[in-house]
Design a protein around this motif. Structure first.
Motif, PDB file in Angstrom:
ATOM      1  N   VAL A  99       0.860  -1.188   0.000  1.00  0.00           N
ATOM      2  CA  VAL A  99       0.000   0.000   0.000  1.00  0.00           C
ATOM      3  C   VAL A  99       0.890   1.229   0.000  1.00  0.00           C
ATOM      4  N   ASP A 100       0.885   1.979  -1.102  1.00  0.00           N
ATOM      5  CA  ASP A 100       1.753   3.157  -1.190  1.00  0.00           C
ATOM      6  C   ASP A 100       0.986   4.464  -1.053  1.00  0.00           C
ATOM      7  N   ARG A 101      -0.336   4.378  -0.911  1.00  0.00           N
ATOM      8  CA  ARG A 101      -1.141   5.588  -0.707  1.00  0.00           C
ATOM      9  C   ARG A 101      -2.405   5.226   0.053  1.00  0.00           C
ATOM     10  N   LEU A 102      -2.848   6.129   0.904  1.00  0.00           N
ATOM     11  CA  LEU A 102      -4.041   5.902   1.714  1.00  0.00           C
ATOM     12  C   LEU A 102      -5.155   6.851   1.297  1.00  0.00           C
ATOM     13  N   LYS A 103      -6.326   6.277   1.080  1.00  0.00           N
ATOM     14  CA  LYS A 103      -7.500   7.115   0.836  1.00  0.00           C
ATOM     15  C   LYS A 103      -7.806   7.947   2.071  1.00  0.00           C
ATOM     16  N   ALA A 104      -7.614   7.322   3.249  1.00  0.00           N
ATOM     17  CA  ALA A 104      -7.896   8.049   4.492  1.00  0.00           C
ATOM     18  C   ALA A 104      -7.187   7.384   5.654  1.00  0.00           C
ATOM     19  N   VAL A 105      -6.904   8.195   6.668  1.00  0.00           N
ATOM     20  CA  VAL A 105      -6.500   7.712   7.984  1.00  0.00           C
ATOM     21  C   VAL A 105      -7.529   8.225   8.977  1.00  0.00           C
ATOM     22  N   VAL A 106      -8.107   7.305   9.744  1.00  0.00           N
ATOM     23  CA  VAL A 106      -9.165   7.635  10.698  1.00  0.00           C
ATOM     24  C   VAL A 106      -8.744   7.122  12.066  1.00  0.00           C
ATOM     25  N   GLY A 107      -8.926   7.936  13.105  1.00  0.00           N
ATOM     26  CA  GLY A 107      -8.590   7.469  14.445  1.00  0.00           C
ATOM     27  C   GLY A 107      -9.370   8.203  15.509  1.00  0.00           C
ATOM     28  N   GLY A 108      -9.639   7.507  16.611  1.00  0.00           N
ATOM     29  CA  GLY A 108     -10.344   8.107  17.734  1.00  0.00           C
ATOM     30  C   GLY A 108      -9.445   8.242  18.948  1.00  0.00           C
ATOM     31  N   SER A 109      -9.595   9.334  19.694  1.00  0.00           N
ATOM     32  CA  SER A 109      -8.827   9.591  20.904  1.00  0.00           C
ATOM     33  C   SER A 109      -7.344   9.690  20.543  1.00  0.00           C
ATOM     34  N   VAL A 110      -6.462   8.945  21.233  1.00  0.00           N
ATOM     35  CA  VAL A 110      -5.052   9.019  20.861  1.00  0.00           C
ATOM     36  C   VAL A 110      -4.844   8.440  19.464  1.00  0.00           C
ATOM     37  N   GLY A 111      -5.780   7.609  18.986  1.00  0.00           N
ATOM     38  CA  GLY A 111      -5.733   7.181  17.592  1.00  0.00           C
ATOM     39  C   GLY A 111      -5.929   8.349  16.646  1.00  0.00           C
ATOM     40  N   GLY A 112      -6.653   9.384  17.097  1.00  0.00           N
ATOM     41  CA  GLY A 112      -6.787  10.606  16.321  1.00  0.00           C
ATOM     42  C   GLY A 112      -5.479  11.367  16.258  1.00  0.00           C
ATOM     43  N   MET A 113      -4.713  11.346  17.355  1.00  0.00           N
ATOM     44  CA  MET A 113      -3.373  11.931  17.333  1.00  0.00           C
ATOM     45  C   MET A 113      -2.495  11.181  16.333  1.00  0.00           C
ATOM     46  N   ASN A 114      -2.621   9.867  16.326  1.00  0.00           N
ATOM     47  CA  ASN A 114      -1.909   9.025  15.366  1.00  0.00           C
ATOM     48  C   ASN A 114      -2.267   9.437  13.935  1.00  0.00           C
ATOM     49  N   ALA A 115      -3.562   9.688  13.682  1.00  0.00           N
ATOM     50  CA  ALA A 115      -3.997  10.129  12.353  1.00  0.00           C
ATOM     51  C   ALA A 115      -3.386  11.486  12.002  1.00  0.00           C
ATOM     52  N   LEU A 116      -3.357  12.404  12.979  1.00  0.00           N
ATOM     53  CA  LEU A 116      -2.744  13.714  12.749  1.00  0.00           C
ATOM     54  C   LEU A 116      -1.262  13.577  12.416  1.00  0.00           C
ATOM     55  N   ASP A 117      -0.603  12.650  13.073  1.00  0.00           N
ATOM     56  CA  ASP A 117       0.814  12.471  12.817  1.00  0.00           C
ATOM     57  C   ASP A 117       1.065  11.991  11.391  1.00  0.00           C
ATOM     58  N   TRP A 118       0.113  11.260  10.825  1.00  0.00           N
ATOM     59  CA  TRP A 118       0.225  10.879   9.413  1.00  0.00           C
ATOM     60  C   TRP A 118       0.201  12.122   8.516  1.00  0.00           C
ATOM     61  N   ALA A 119      -0.685  13.068   8.815  1.00  0.00           N
ATOM     62  CA  ALA A 119      -0.766  14.289   8.014  1.00  0.00           C
ATOM     63  C   ALA A 119       0.523  15.091   8.112  1.00  0.00           C
ATOM     64  N   LYS A 120       1.168  15.037   9.253  1.00  0.00           N
ATOM     65  CA  LYS A 120       2.418  15.764   9.465  1.00  0.00           C
ATOM     66  C   LYS A 120       3.615  15.021   8.878  1.00  0.00           C
ATOM     67  N   ARG A 121       3.680  13.697   9.098  1.00  0.00           N
ATOM     68  CA  ARG A 121       4.879  12.928   8.793  1.00  0.00           C
ATOM     69  C   ARG A 121       4.911  12.427   7.348  1.00  0.00           C
ATOM     70  N   TYR A 122       3.752  12.017   6.839  1.00  0.00           N
ATOM     71  CA  TYR A 122       3.682  11.473   5.478  1.00  0.00           C
ATOM     72  C   TYR A 122       2.558  12.156   4.693  1.00  0.00           C
ATOM     73  N   PRO A 123       2.615  13.479   4.553  1.00  0.00           N
ATOM     74  CA  PRO A 123       1.491  14.207   3.936  1.00  0.00           C
ATOM     75  C   PRO A 123       1.228  13.802   2.488  1.00  0.00           C
ATOM     76  N   GLU A 124       2.267  13.379   1.799  1.00  0.00           N
ATOM     77  CA  GLU A 124       2.108  13.019   0.391  1.00  0.00           C
ATOM     78  C   GLU A 124       1.417  11.678   0.200  1.00  0.00           C
ATOM     79  N   MET A 125       1.228  10.944   1.278  1.00  0.00           N
ATOM     80  CA  MET A 125       0.716   9.580   1.171  1.00  0.00           C
ATOM     81  C   MET A 125      -0.766   9.470   1.530  1.00  0.00           C
ATOM     82  N   VAL A 126      -1.367  10.572   2.031  1.00  0.00           N
ATOM     83  CA  VAL A 126      -2.730  10.509   2.572  1.00  0.00           C
ATOM     84  C   VAL A 126      -3.632  11.527   1.883  1.00  0.00           C
ATOM     85  N   ASP A 127      -4.814  11.071   1.452  1.00  0.00           N
ATOM     86  CA  ASP A 127      -5.788  11.972   0.834  1.00  0.00           C
ATOM     87  C   ASP A 127      -6.668  12.669   1.870  1.00  0.00           C
TER      88      ASP A 127
END
Length: 410
Positions: free
Chosen positions: A147-175
């Motif tokens: 999987v080289d690209r994600l349609k979405a990352v979804v997370g709740g609570s600290v999983g939401g922080m995990n999702a935010l970190d995707w936007a920060k760390r791998y912005p080119e990989m997430v829609d």
């Protein structure tokens, strides 16, 4: 549904320490078509078992760990009303992956795992873990899955922080990114309560510096830690509605912890009985060291770390964002979520903040699938363009506002 544990080679953590073999337990649902992958990030004590998907938690050749087999609560299909065929995250259309994060105890490498160099559990010799480590480990697994690209990352609570970190760390990989009941960082009150909860574990004589595997485990300390945490997940209104000041029934147990002599004169209340029950179930399914590691990862997370600001941290993300919050949640407040949404707006990111009027507290994202599912489905299908009502209509309180900008105005 596929349930597997894979070995991904050596892994170096942010703290600078390494382990020779990173193992990640994950579940996947649906078929991968190249552009339909959705990563779901679990909350603090959740697991990779996000949905039943037509199978029980014990079937299949790659059965769950002993902890998951006996687990309850979030450890068992914790978002089954949101993820699955025909549901908000529709597994007939999307390839859904949920990974147990490093440091946890549901099959991924963590304190309870065996150190190959000693043949004994790592215990507190396991490296300190951060949310960034979770993101990097998930990326490693997705690479393994092709999987080289994600349609979405979804997370709740600290999983939401995990999702935010995707936007920060791998912005080119997430829609698209969906942080649910989350924030850019935890506030000092919650950090303080987490600190007290950790002390409940480390002052339990049976904790033994984290070296308790094979012996008596620090169940009393972990139970107290869970009770402190659980109070953070409820709201005043929900506690009043559920318990009030009622005394527990005559058959209620009162042997979970030692009590003072005066206890026989005063009532054992419903709210105490409920917390004792939750604590008993929790210690059956979770590891005390993992609780220490994961709460520290959550407390430490700061979206702006290493950047000039939150906006700067999100500057390279070019996708779309749905922030979801709940009015009765004081663990991650609607004000914190609006601040997060504003950081995305300032960064030029298309964002919608959907506020759910709820008195369930932080647990709302788990117990109100009827309020979480519809806006989530709308956003995954159409992004922020999927708004079905205007901001003004949303403020007047229609039966359902699929995705609206916010209750704060936009």
């Amino acid at each position: 549904m596929t349930r597997e544990t894979v070995s991904l080679g050596a892994f170096r953590f942010e703290c600078g320490e390494s382990i020779p073999e990173l193992e990640l337990a994950y579940e996947s649902y649906g078929e991968f078509t190249g552009d339909n992958a959705v990563l779901v990030c679990h909350a603090l004590t959740g697991s990779q078992h996000v949905a039943r998907a037509g199978r029980s938690a014990t079937d299949g050749s790659n059965g769950p760990s002993e902890a998951l087999r006996g687990g309850m609560d979030q450890a068992r299909a914790w978002w089954d009303d949101v993820v699955g065929a025909g549901k908000a995250i529709d597994t007939t259309e999307r390839f859904v992956v949920c990974v147990n994060v490093p440091g946890s105890c549901y099959g991924s490498s963590g304190p309870a795992s065996t150190d190959p160099e000693t043949g004994e559990p790592y215990g507190t010799d396991f490296p300190a873990v951060t949310v960034a480590d979770w993101t990097r480990a998930q990326r490693r697994l997705l690479d393994h899955l092709g999987v080289d690209r994600l349609k979405a990352v979804v997370g709740g609570s600290v999983g939401g922080m995990n999702a935010l970190d995707w936007a920060k760390r791998y912005p080119e990989m997430v829609d698209r990114v969906v942080p649910v009941a989350a924030a850019a960082r935890l506030d000092p009150q919650c950090v303080a309560l987490d600190g007290v909860a950790r002390r409940a574990i480390t002052t339990d004589d049976d904790w033994n510096g984290g070296d308790y595997y094979g012996g008596k485990e620090p169940d009393d300390g972990l139970a107290l830690a869970r009770q402190i945490g659980h109070v953070m997940y409820l709201s005043k209104d929900s506690m009043e509605r559920k318990f009030g000041r009622r005394a527990a029934g005559r058959g209620a147990a009162r042997d979970d912890f030692p009590v003072d002599p005066a206890a026989g004169f005063f009532p054992y209340r419903d709210v105490e009985s409920y917390l004792d029950y939750q604590a008993r179930k929790f210690v059956e399914r979770f590891d005390a060291n993992s609780y220490l590691y994961l709460t520290r990862a959550m407390d430490n997370y700061d979206l702006a770390a290493g950047c000039a600001s939150e906006t700067d941290a999100l500057a390279n993300f070019e996708g779309e964002v749905l922030v979801m919050s709940f009015t009765g949640d004081w663990h991650f407040t609607t004000e914190q979520s609006e601040s997060l949404a504003e950081a995305f707006r300032t960064a030029g990111v298309d964002v919608a903040h959907h506020v759910v009027d709820s008195d369930h507290g932080h647990d709302a994202f788990l117990v109100e699938p009827e309020n979480v599912g519809p806006p989530l489905r709308d956003f995954l299908d159409s992004g922020v363009a999927g708004r079905a009502v205007t901001d003004t209509e949303a403020e007047t309180g229609p039966a359902f506002a699929p995705v609206h900008a916010s209750l704060f105005g936009d």
